[in-house]
Design a protein around this motif. Structure first.
Motif, PDB file in Angstrom:
ATOM      1  N   TRP A  60      -9.520 -15.164   3.077  1.00 60.46           N
ATOM      2  CA  TRP A  60      -8.963 -14.331   4.145  1.00 60.46           C
ATOM      3  C   TRP A  60      -8.293 -13.089   3.568  1.00 60.46           C
ATOM      4  N   ALA A  61      -7.599 -13.217   2.455  1.00 61.15           N
ATOM      5  CA  ALA A  61      -6.904 -12.077   1.855  1.00 61.15           C
ATOM      6  C   ALA A  61      -7.879 -10.976   1.451  1.00 61.15           C
ATOM      7  N   GLU A  62      -9.039 -11.356   0.952  1.00 62.12           N
ATOM      8  CA  GLU A  62      -9.993 -10.328   0.529  1.00 62.12           C
ATOM      9  C   GLU A  62     -10.564  -9.558   1.703  1.00 62.12           C
ATOM     10  N   LYS A  63     -10.392 -10.065   2.913  1.00 64.59           N
ATOM     11  CA  LYS A  63     -10.848  -9.366   4.119  1.00 64.59           C
ATOM     12  C   LYS A  63      -9.780  -8.459   4.709  1.00 64.59           C
ATOM     13  N   ALA A  64      -8.553  -8.501   4.182  1.00 62.27           N
ATOM     14  CA  ALA A  64      -7.474  -7.635   4.676  1.00 62.27           C
ATOM     15  C   ALA A  64      -7.864  -6.178   4.431  1.00 62.27           C
ATOM     16  N   PRO A  65      -7.814  -5.338   5.460  1.00 70.13           N
ATOM     17  CA  PRO A  65      -8.222  -3.940   5.274  1.00 70.13           C
ATOM     18  C   PRO A  65      -7.475  -3.231   4.158  1.00 70.13           C
ATOM     19  N   GLU A 113      -8.532   4.556  12.383  1.00 66.02           N
ATOM     20  CA  GLU A 113      -9.479   3.663  11.703  1.00 66.02           C
ATOM     21  C   GLU A 113      -8.756   2.456  11.114  1.00 66.02           C
ATOM     22  N   GLY A 114      -7.609   2.689  10.478  1.00 67.28           N
ATOM     23  CA  GLY A 114      -6.819   1.596   9.905  1.00 67.28           C
ATOM     24  C   GLY A 114      -6.299   0.651  10.973  1.00 67.28           C
ATOM     25  N   VAL A 121      -6.647  -4.163   1.284  1.00 65.55           N
ATOM     26  CA  VAL A 121      -7.040  -4.502  -0.082  1.00 65.55           C
ATOM     27  C   VAL A 121      -7.660  -3.281  -0.773  1.00 65.55           C
ATOM     28  N   TRP A 122      -8.159  -2.332   0.011  1.00 65.03           N
ATOM     29  CA  TRP A 122      -8.770  -1.120  -0.534  1.00 65.03           C
ATOM     30  C   TRP A 122      -7.729  -0.045  -0.814  1.00 65.03           C
ATOM     31  N   TRP A 123      -6.480  -0.234  -0.361  1.00 62.58           N
ATOM     32  CA  TRP A 123      -5.428   0.777  -0.531  1.00 62.58           C
ATOM     33  C   TRP A 123      -4.360   0.345  -1.514  1.00 62.58           C
ATOM     34  N   TYR A 144       0.838  -1.199   0.000  1.00 64.08           N
ATOM     35  CA  TYR A 144       0.000   0.000   0.000  1.00 64.08           C
ATOM     36  C   TYR A 144       0.871   1.246   0.000  1.00 64.08           C
ATOM     37  N   PRO A 145       0.299   2.384  -0.403  1.00 64.93           N
ATOM     38  CA  PRO A 145       1.070   3.630  -0.375  1.00 64.93           C
ATOM     39  C   PRO A 145       1.411   3.995   1.066  1.00 64.93           C
TER      40      PRO A 145
END
Length: 124
Positions: A94-99, A23-24, A101-103, A9-10
């Motif tokens: 499980w990977a798709e639930k990693a927060p 939040e993260g 994934v949106w960043w 992620y950035p």
């Protein structure tokens, strides 16, 4: 089977993140708790910024130690969770639930071997 869920992620400073930092952190805490409650978490690491990286390379007859990462990308590898699940589908779930994934990208990679009590063990 063990899989590493690699989080890219950035990078941003706490000041740049502002309220999103808390939040993260809460999202990652919940994710780690869910992995633990499911009995699949082997380990988890969130790393210091890439600016804290030291890179070793060998060649030209010697070892070179350099400060900093050398990935030419805005996204950096920021951490990982290692899970022990039955198959790739379970690891992907499980990977798709990693927060994160949106960043940025979340990479899922199977383990070939791991160290247990000081010895290499083939992953199965």
């Amino acid at each position: 089977m063990r899989y590493a869920i690699l989080l890219h992620y950035p990078e941003a400073s706490p000041e740049e993140l502002g309220d999103a930092l808390a939040e993260g952190q809460a999202a990652f805490q919940a994710y780690a708790r869910d992995l633990t409650d499911a009995g699949v978490l082997v380990s988890g690491e969130v790393w210091q910024p890439s600016s804290a990286t030291t890179t070793l390379t060998a060649g030209d007859g010697g070892l070179r130690v350099q400060d900093g990462p050398f990935a030419d990308t805005r996204d950096q590898l920021g951490g990982q969770f290692v899970v022990d699940v039955p198959d790739l589908d379970a690891a992907l779930a499980w990977a798709e639930k990693a927060p994160s994934v949106w960043w940025g990208p979340v990479e899922v990679r199977p383990s070939a071997t791991h160290v247990e009590s000081g010895s290499w063990v083939p992953s199965t």
